[in-house]
Design a protein around this motif. Sequence first.
Motif, short mmCIF file in Angstrom:
data_model
loop_
_atom_site.label_atom_id
_atom_site.label_comp_id
_atom_site.label_asym_id
_atom_site.label_seq_id
_atom_site.Cartn_x
_atom_site.Cartn_y
_atom_site.Cartn_z
N GLU A 1 32.07 -1.66 -18.28
CA GLU A 1 32.06 -0.21 -18.48
C GLU A 1 31.17 0.38 -17.40
N LEU A 2 31.76 1.24 -16.57
CA LEU A 2 31.04 1.80 -15.44
C LEU A 2 30.67 3.25 -15.69
N GLU A 3 29.54 3.64 -15.17
CA GLU A 3 29.13 5.04 -15.21
C GLU A 3 28.45 5.38 -13.90
N LEU A 4 28.54 6.64 -13.52
CA LEU A 4 27.83 7.10 -12.33
C LEU A 4 26.41 7.43 -12.74
N ARG A 5 25.48 6.64 -12.24
CA ARG A 5 24.06 6.87 -12.55
C ARG A 5 23.56 8.11 -11.83
N GLY A 6 24.05 8.30 -10.60
CA GLY A 6 23.66 9.46 -9.84
C GLY A 6 24.09 9.34 -8.39
N THR A 7 23.65 10.28 -7.57
CA THR A 7 23.87 10.25 -6.13
C THR A 7 22.55 10.58 -5.45
N LEU A 8 22.42 10.13 -4.21
CA LEU A 8 21.21 10.41 -3.43
C LEU A 8 21.54 10.18 -1.96
N ASP A 9 20.63 10.62 -1.10
CA ASP A 9 20.83 10.46 0.34
C ASP A 9 19.74 9.53 0.87
N VAL A 10 19.99 8.23 0.77
CA VAL A 10 18.98 7.23 1.11
C VAL A 10 18.50 7.37 2.55
N ASP A 11 19.43 7.57 3.50
CA ASP A 11 19.04 7.67 4.91
C ASP A 11 18.89 9.12 5.39
N ARG A 12 19.03 10.08 4.46
CA ARG A 12 18.82 11.51 4.74
C ARG A 12 19.64 12.03 5.91
N ASP A 13 20.90 11.57 5.99
CA ASP A 13 21.78 12.02 7.08
C ASP A 13 22.76 13.09 6.63
N GLY A 14 22.66 13.54 5.38
CA GLY A 14 23.54 14.59 4.88
C GLY A 14 24.72 14.08 4.09
N VAL A 15 24.94 12.76 4.03
CA VAL A 15 26.03 12.18 3.25
C VAL A 15 25.41 11.42 2.08
N GLY B 1 0.80 -1.23 0.00
CA GLY B 1 0.00 0.00 0.00
C GLY B 1 0.82 1.26 0.00
N ALA B 2 2.11 1.15 0.35
CA ALA B 2 2.97 2.34 0.34
C ALA B 2 3.15 2.83 -1.09
N ARG B 3 3.41 4.11 -1.24
CA ARG B 3 3.64 4.68 -2.56
C ARG B 3 5.13 4.94 -2.75
N VAL B 4 5.59 4.71 -3.97
CA VAL B 4 6.98 4.95 -4.31
C VAL B 4 7.04 6.04 -5.37
N ALA C 1 12.83 3.78 -8.83
CA ALA C 1 11.77 4.11 -7.88
C ALA C 1 12.42 4.32 -6.52
N ALA C 2 11.87 5.25 -5.74
CA ALA C 2 12.43 5.59 -4.43
C ALA C 2 11.33 5.57 -3.38
N TRP C 3 11.66 5.01 -2.21
CA TRP C 3 10.74 5.00 -1.08
C TRP C 3 11.50 5.45 0.16
#
Length: 295
Positions: free
Chosen positions: A228-242, A82-85, A121-123
Amino acid sequence: MSSKRLFAVGLAFACADAIACAGAPAPKPPAPPTASSPAKAAPQSGALFASVRDALLPIGCYDAGKRAWGAGAACTSLVPKGARVALEAGAPRAIVGDEAPDLGCDLGPLLRTDGPSMGYAAWPLDLRATVRLEPPRRGLERPPPLSAEDGAKIAAQLKGPDAPGVEPLEGSVVATLDLDGDGKDDRVLVVHLAPAAPHARFGFVGALFVARSAAGRVDLVTAEEGAELELRGTLDVDRDGVRELWWRASVCEDDGPSETLSEGLAHLASDRVERVGEVVVGGQGTCASDWLESP
């Protein structure tokens, strides 16, 4: 005692007190209040998924209750039905279950949504705001080359028996941004290494490194032969500032299309890099690719 003598004695004591007071250091004024550094945010639960039709494949997650990073089933069990992503594009989707499609192959732990989606998708939903995707390079645009200093630091790491390669062949800086919130730019490096095995299947090892300004060193994030590697992106999964590093790896045969396509996640601890998880999202002959290409 005469009044003159009493006056003289009193004057002597008064002068002695005055001299003593004059020689004593003045009391220090109270120190002004100092501005305290901002408190580090308490980690929160979050998860990153790759989308394959209406299935979400877990790349990595953080469980605040267990205070632990995880992948696979640890991520799918974290998100309630039931959670939304939040999606890379379009309106959020709702989780309807965790049953796997009948494909004759195994996608691994997954979540099913109430409709198809593409990308990631992100939750929970607020995690979407922390995502920074790296734009793909176009045409002949080339990223800045690896510096001699970074190359030397990487070479110094390749002396041990468990090193993924023996020397850097070429490399580039694919992103420059502040990852740990200290106000100084860090660098993400994609490097081709000479393989450690004398008769390796591939002529190079693809590797991802991060050069962090605070630590003053270069750390290995991930490496794979022929990738062959690429940086898809960055994000803060645990929202701690890192910010976490999110990469994509494709292994290509000399005479054919991509053999595997995977996405992975790494967490930057204060003194090291920790790989969180990786999941196959496509490529010739993989279960995910078969389902993407099926009617």
